[in-house]
Design a protein around this motif. Structure first.
Motif: not given
Length: 163
Positions: A101-118
């Protein structure tokens, strides 16, 4: 007969347009009030997060998200709380929802992806070796202060309206 029907249709159309014009400002005020309530809940949740009260903070973030579902930072905040508390299954669901759902806000997308990886254990050396293992409550220890600071800064920017 035709004129009467036509006159009634015009009358109803006029009434509908006038009532819509009158209701529009009221609806905008209501939306602003709901958004303001969501922001207040988010501020309280962030305070609870920093105090280590993750369960209470999660509840507030989820309530804020229900009030204003367009603001992805509320789900992200709930995900961070769940992650920090070691409830990894719930954190994964919320991070995935943020990415979707992050749409235009890619910062939350990137941070979520990082935390999922951790959480999944495949971020490794890319961030100084902070890797969470699926070991329950100890997994929360892998969250580094840099990601919390980034999240806090972007959440505060969203609250005060700065890009």
């Amino acid at each position: 007969m035709y004129r009467t029907s036509r006159g009634i249709v015009i009358l109803f159309a006029t009434v509908a347009l006038v009532s819509a014009a009158v209701d529009r400002p009221a609806m905008a005020q209501q939306r602003a009030a709901v958004s303001s309530q969501a922001v207040d809940l988010s501020k309280k949740a962030l305070d609870l997060f920093y105090k280590g009260q993750y369960e209470a903070a999660t509840k507030l973030y989820k309530r804020a998200h229900l009030l204003d579902p367009k603001r992805v930072e509320y789900n992200y905040g709930a995900a961070r709380c769940e992650h920090k508390a070691g409830r990894l299954d719930e954190a994964v669901k919320l991070y995935e929802a943020v990415m979707k759902d992050s749409g235009a806000d890619k910062a939350y997308h990137v941070k979520s992806k990082y935390h999922l990886q951790t959480i999944r254990g495949d971020a490794g050396a890319s961030r100084g070796g902070h890797v969470a293992k699926k070991t329950g409550a100890g997994s929360a220890a892998a969250i580094d202060s840099i990601s919390i600071a980034l999240w806090s800064t972007s959440a505060l920017s969203a609250v005060i309206g700065v890009s």
